[in-house]
Design a protein around this motif. Structure first.
Motif, mmCIF file in Angstrom:
data_model
loop_
_atom_site.group_PDB
_atom_site.id
_atom_site.type_symbol
_atom_site.label_atom_id
_atom_site.label_comp_id
_atom_site.label_asym_id
_atom_site.label_seq_id
_atom_site.Cartn_x
_atom_site.Cartn_y
_atom_site.Cartn_z
ATOM 1 N N PRO A 96 0.841 -1.200 0.000
ATOM 2 C CA PRO A 96 0.000 0.000 0.000
ATOM 3 C C PRO A 96 0.877 1.251 0.000
ATOM 4 C CG PRO A 96 -0.362 -1.303 2.001
ATOM 5 C CD PRO A 96 0.666 -2.002 1.199
ATOM 6 N N PRO A 97 0.391 2.345 -0.570
ATOM 7 C CA PRO A 97 1.191 3.574 -0.555
ATOM 8 C C PRO A 97 1.398 4.070 0.877
ATOM 9 C CG PRO A 97 -0.870 3.900 -1.765
ATOM 10 C CD PRO A 97 -0.879 2.511 -1.243
ATOM 11 N N ALA A 98 2.508 4.727 1.109
ATOM 12 C CA ALA A 98 2.810 5.272 2.436
ATOM 13 C C ALA A 98 1.712 6.243 2.853
ATOM 14 C CB ALA A 98 4.156 5.974 2.409
ATOM 15 N N GLY A 99 1.269 6.128 4.078
ATOM 16 C CA GLY A 99 0.246 7.024 4.603
ATOM 17 C C GLY A 99 -1.164 6.655 4.182
ATOM 18 N N SER A 100 -1.328 5.552 3.505
ATOM 19 C CA SER A 100 -2.641 5.137 3.027
ATOM 20 C C SER A 100 -3.450 4.508 4.161
ATOM 21 C CB SER A 100 -2.471 4.133 1.892
ATOM 22 O OG SER A 100 -3.716 3.597 1.515
ATOM 23 N N VAL A 101 -4.764 4.647 4.101
ATOM 24 C CA VAL A 101 -5.621 4.026 5.107
ATOM 25 C C VAL A 101 -5.887 2.563 4.782
ATOM 26 C CG1 VAL A 101 -6.761 6.154 5.823
ATOM 27 C CG2 VAL A 101 -7.712 4.830 3.948
ATOM 28 N N THR A 102 -5.636 2.166 3.554
ATOM 29 C CA THR A 102 -5.843 0.778 3.160
ATOM 30 C C THR A 102 -4.669 -0.076 3.619
ATOM 31 O OG1 THR A 102 -6.293 -0.717 1.316
ATOM 32 C CG2 THR A 102 -4.828 1.087 0.867
ATOM 33 N N SER A 103 -4.952 -1.333 3.890
ATOM 34 C CA SER A 103 -3.891 -2.215 4.371
ATOM 35 C C SER A 103 -3.415 -3.192 3.301
ATOM 36 C CB SER A 103 -4.386 -2.994 5.595
ATOM 37 O OG SER A 103 -5.484 -3.805 5.227
ATOM 38 N N THR A 104 -3.926 -3.046 2.086
ATOM 39 C CA THR A 104 -3.513 -3.958 1.021
ATOM 40 C C THR A 104 -2.899 -3.190 -0.137
ATOM 41 O OG1 THR A 104 -5.608 -3.909 -0.199
ATOM 42 C CG2 THR A 104 -5.424 -5.509 1.575
ATOM 43 N N GLY A 105 -1.989 -3.857 -0.816
ATOM 44 C CA GLY A 105 -1.387 -3.287 -2.015
ATOM 45 C C GLY A 105 -2.210 -3.672 -3.235
ATOM 46 N N LEU A 106 -1.592 -3.523 -4.376
ATOM 47 C CA LEU A 106 -2.268 -3.820 -5.636
ATOM 48 C C LEU A 106 -1.680 -5.049 -6.296
ATOM 49 C CD1 LEU A 106 -2.244 -0.263 -7.294
ATOM 50 C CD2 LEU A 106 -4.051 -1.282 -5.906
ATOM 51 N N VAL A 107 -2.488 -5.686 -7.109
ATOM 52 C CA VAL A 107 -1.994 -6.646 -8.077
ATOM 53 C C VAL A 107 -2.425 -6.081 -9.433
ATOM 54 C CG1 VAL A 107 -4.018 -8.171 -7.894
ATOM 55 C CG2 VAL A 107 -1.902 -9.039 -8.855
ATOM 56 N N VAL A 108 -1.447 -5.879 -10.298
ATOM 57 C CA VAL A 108 -1.693 -5.293 -11.608
ATOM 58 C C VAL A 108 -1.435 -6.385 -12.636
ATOM 59 C CG1 VAL A 108 -1.067 -3.449 -13.205
ATOM 60 C CG2 VAL A 108 -0.911 -3.055 -10.742
ATOM 61 N N SER A 109 -2.427 -6.670 -13.471
ATOM 62 C CA SER A 109 -2.272 -7.720 -14.465
ATOM 63 C C SER A 109 -2.730 -7.222 -15.828
ATOM 64 C CB SER A 109 -3.066 -8.966 -14.056
ATOM 65 O OG SER A 109 -4.423 -8.650 -13.875
ATOM 66 N N SER A 110 -2.249 -7.914 -16.867
ATOM 67 C CA SER A 110 -2.614 -7.507 -18.223
ATOM 68 C C SER A 110 -2.729 -8.715 -19.117
ATOM 69 C CB SER A 110 -1.566 -6.554 -18.787
ATOM 70 O OG SER A 110 -0.363 -7.250 -19.045
ATOM 71 N N LYS A 111 -3.435 -8.506 -20.224
ATOM 72 C CA LYS A 111 -3.578 -9.532 -21.252
ATOM 73 C C LYS A 111 -3.477 -8.852 -22.607
ATOM 74 C CE LYS A 111 -7.175 -11.770 -18.700
ATOM 75 N NZ LYS A 111 -8.576 -12.103 -18.717
ATOM 76 N N LEU A 112 -2.818 -9.512 -23.509
ATOM 77 C CA LEU A 112 -2.801 -9.112 -24.917
ATOM 78 C C LEU A 112 -2.812 -10.409 -25.705
ATOM 79 C CD1 LEU A 112 -2.634 -6.909 -27.104
ATOM 80 C CD2 LEU A 112 -0.154 -7.061 -26.948
ATOM 81 N N SER A 118 -4.238 -10.350 -31.574
ATOM 82 C CA SER A 118 -5.246 -9.353 -31.201
ATOM 83 C C SER A 118 -4.549 -8.043 -30.895
ATOM 84 C CB SER A 118 -6.020 -9.816 -29.964
ATOM 85 O OG SER A 118 -6.908 -8.803 -29.527
ATOM 86 N N ASP A 119 -5.264 -6.949 -31.092
ATOM 87 C CA ASP A 119 -4.718 -5.644 -30.739
ATOM 88 C C ASP A 119 -5.334 -5.125 -29.448
ATOM 89 O OD1 ASP A 119 -7.258 -5.204 -31.818
ATOM 90 O OD2 ASP A 119 -6.722 -3.184 -32.485
ATOM 91 N N LEU A 120 -6.158 -5.936 -28.777
ATOM 92 C CA LEU A 120 -6.857 -5.501 -27.576
ATOM 93 C C LEU A 120 -6.069 -5.843 -26.317
ATOM 94 C CD1 LEU A 120 -10.511 -6.457 -28.522
ATOM 95 C CD2 LEU A 120 -9.390 -4.219 -28.674
ATOM 96 N N TYR A 121 -5.607 -4.795 -25.642
ATOM 97 C CA TYR A 121 -4.824 -4.899 -24.410
ATOM 98 C C TYR A 121 -5.768 -4.669 -23.244
ATOM 99 C CZ TYR A 121 -1.075 -3.738 -21.045
ATOM 100 O OH TYR A 121 -0.221 -3.696 -19.970
ATOM 101 N N THR A 122 -5.801 -5.611 -22.300
ATOM 102 C CA THR A 122 -6.639 -5.490 -21.108
ATOM 103 C C THR A 122 -5.741 -5.286 -19.909
ATOM 104 O OG1 THR A 122 -8.324 -6.928 -22.050
ATOM 105 C CG2 THR A 122 -8.363 -6.627 -19.660
ATOM 106 N N LEU A 123 -6.020 -4.239 -19.152
ATOM 107 C CA LEU A 123 -5.276 -3.951 -17.929
ATOM 108 C C LEU A 123 -6.245 -4.034 -16.759
ATOM 109 C CD1 LEU A 123 -2.559 -3.059 -16.703
ATOM 110 C CD2 LEU A 123 -3.362 -0.711 -16.915
ATOM 111 N N ASN A 124 -5.846 -4.770 -15.718
ATOM 112 C CA ASN A 124 -6.681 -4.985 -14.551
ATOM 113 C C ASN A 124 -5.912 -4.583 -13.307
ATOM 114 O OD1 ASN A 124 -7.548 -6.674 -12.152
ATOM 115 N ND2 ASN A 124 -9.194 -7.133 -13.587
#
Length: 153
Positions: free
Chosen positions: A72-88, A92-98
């Protein structure tokens, strides 16, 4: 003076072979990592190190298409970080970002957000990434994830 700026911009431009699917995805994923870390998220490299150590088995158990995990970012109230995923998908030319929570069962986990767009929106015909457009789309997605859900009345 303007010639120097144009020359510097050309040297720093991220260029890719538009016919190479893996290069396209790799460049976009690298840029996403830069954008996420620029927003104050620190990458959690433990999962990357484990994947390197144990091979691809771990990548399928936690998150198959993950680009990065964060704290989690410093000073954030949340206790979890992120998971960033993608598909291409291939051919296909379609890029999906989650973007989702690294701990989706946590009470502070946000609702996952994603977009799917054509990579042609972010690259010139010469294969140069138009970083400003891509950054804007990714930052909007990060903002959407971080936005507090509207409470129902």
């Amino acid at each position: 003076m303007q010639e120097k700026k144009a020359e510097t911009a050309t040297k720093n431009a991220k260029k890719v072979n538009l016919l190479d699917h893996n290069s396209l995805k790799h460049m976009l994923d690298e840029s996403v990592s830069e954008i996420v870390t620029s927003r104050g998220y620190v990458e959690d490299v433990r999962m990357s190190n484990v994947k390197l150590f144990l091979g691809t088995l771990i990548s399928y158990t936690k998150e198959k298409n993950a680009i990065m995990f964060t704290y989690p970012p410093a000073g954030s109230v949340t206790s979890t970080g992120l998971v960033v995923s993608s598909k291409l998908p291939r051919f296909s030319d379609l890029y999906t970002l989650n973007i989702g929570s690294a701990d989706p069962k946590s009470i502070s986990a946000g609702k996952p957000v994603e977009f799917t767009k054509s990579v042609t929106q972010w690259f010139t015909k010469d294969g140069v990434l138009v970083e400003g457009l891509f950054w804007k789309d990714v930052e909007t997605l990060i903002d959407d994830y971080a936005a507090e859900p509207k409470k129902k009345k």
